[in-house]
Each structure stands twice: as C-alpha cells, then as structure tokens.
Design a protein around this motif. Structure first.
Motif, PDB file in Angstrom:
ATOM      1  N   LEU A  42       0.819  -1.201  -0.098  1.00 40.01           N
ATOM      2  CA  LEU A  42       0.001   0.189   0.008  1.00 40.01           C
ATOM      3  C   LEU A  42       0.622   1.162  -0.095  1.00 40.01           C
ATOM      4  O   LEU A  42       0.511   2.108  -0.726  1.00 40.01           O
ATOM      5  CB  LEU A  42      -1.025   0.101   1.177  1.00 40.01           C
ATOM      6  N   GLU A  43       1.864   1.247   0.765  1.00 43.67           N
ATOM      7  CA  GLU A  43       2.921   2.398   0.791  1.00 43.67           C
ATOM      8  C   GLU A  43       3.495   2.742  -0.642  1.00 43.67           C
ATOM      9  O   GLU A  43       3.688   3.762  -1.007  1.00 43.67           O
ATOM     10  CB  GLU A  43       3.947   2.411   1.785  1.00 43.67           C
ATOM     11  N   ALA A  44       3.781   1.492  -1.375  1.00 45.05           N
ATOM     12  CA  ALA A  44       4.393   1.553  -2.459  1.00 45.05           C
ATOM     13  C   ALA A  44       3.567   2.173  -3.601  1.00 45.05           C
ATOM     14  O   ALA A  44       3.730   2.973  -4.518  1.00 45.05           O
ATOM     15  CB  ALA A  44       4.928   0.228  -3.142  1.00 45.05           C
ATOM     16  N   HIS A  45       2.291   1.662  -3.549  1.00 47.92           N
ATOM     17  CA  HIS A  45       1.281   2.253  -4.651  1.00 47.92           C
ATOM     18  C   HIS A  45       1.158   3.763  -4.073  1.00 47.92           C
ATOM     19  O   HIS A  45       0.751   4.500  -5.031  1.00 47.92           O
ATOM     20  CB  HIS A  45      -0.029   1.515  -4.405  1.00 47.92           C
ATOM     21  N   GLY A  46       0.993   4.087  -2.830  1.00 48.52           N
ATOM     22  CA  GLY A  46       0.542   5.468  -2.629  1.00 48.52           C
ATOM     23  C   GLY A  46       1.843   6.442  -3.027  1.00 48.52           C
ATOM     24  O   GLY A  46       1.527   7.570  -3.344  1.00 48.52           O
ATOM     25  N   GLU A  47       3.056   5.920  -2.801  1.00 44.21           N
ATOM     26  CA  GLU A  47       4.127   6.725  -3.424  1.00 44.21           C
ATOM     27  C   GLU A  47       4.177   6.767  -4.799  1.00 44.21           C
ATOM     28  O   GLU A  47       4.551   8.009  -5.415  1.00 44.21           O
ATOM     29  CB  GLU A  47       5.594   6.212  -2.802  1.00 44.21           C
TER      30      GLU A  47
END
Length: 108
Positions: free
Chosen positions: A51-56
């Motif tokens: 989720l953090e990777a997609h958010g970034e």
C-alpha cells in the motif's frame, strides 16, 4: 602481542539477536498459536509495504504530473520491486499461518 577479546566479535551480531528475539519468544511461549500470530504480522507488513508503494507511486504522479519515459520506467520499476517483496512477505506469512494451523491439528 596482545590478544583481542572475543566479545568484540559478538557486537555486530547484537542487532540480529535483538530482532530475532521477539519471534523466537513468541513461538517458544505460545507454540503453534505464536506461529500463527507471527504469520499474521508478516502478512500485515506485506500489505502495508504494498500500500505504501502504491501510495508513493500515485503521489509522484499527482504531484509531479506525467513524467518522461525514463522517469516513468524508474517509478514503475520501484513499484514492481516493492510489490514483489510485499508478495514474498505475504506468501511467507500465509505459509506460517498454514503451518501453525496444521500444527494444531497434527499435534492435537
């Protein structure tokens, strides 16, 4: 010639011991239930990483707009690398949960 102490060899291994202490205590004290909890924690970390990777990735596109091809390729490569490592954590967590459940039925 002066002999060096062997304890200096153990100093670099201290962080590994401190990080590995929690799962070993969890599994040792709780048995198969600890294995299931540790697997659930690994799955949670994997989902958070993805989720953090997609958010970034989305933030980069929203803030900086549509980038050139090389920059887009770099962003996509970072996203894929983070997603792959998150998938590995998810698979490892699911394997631990399954092993814990099978341990309950096999040992019980």
């Amino acid at each position: 010639m002066r002999r060096q102490s062997e304890t200096l060899l153990l100093v670099p291994l201290l962080p590994v011991f401190l990080l590995g202490m929690f799962p070993m205590l969890l599994i040792g004290l709780l048995g198969f239930f600890g294995l299931i909890i540790f697997g659930i924690l690994l799955v949670s970390v994997g989902l958070t990483l993805a989720l953090e990777a997609h958010g970034e990735f989305n933030e980069e596109i929203i803030v900086h707009g549509y980038a050139r091809g090389s920059e887009r390729a770099t962003q996509a490569s970072r996203l894929h690398a983070a997603t792959r490592s998150a998938a590995v954590l998810d698979v490892a967590g699911i394997a631990l949960v399954v092993a814990g459940i099978l341990g309950f039925f096999w040992a019980g």
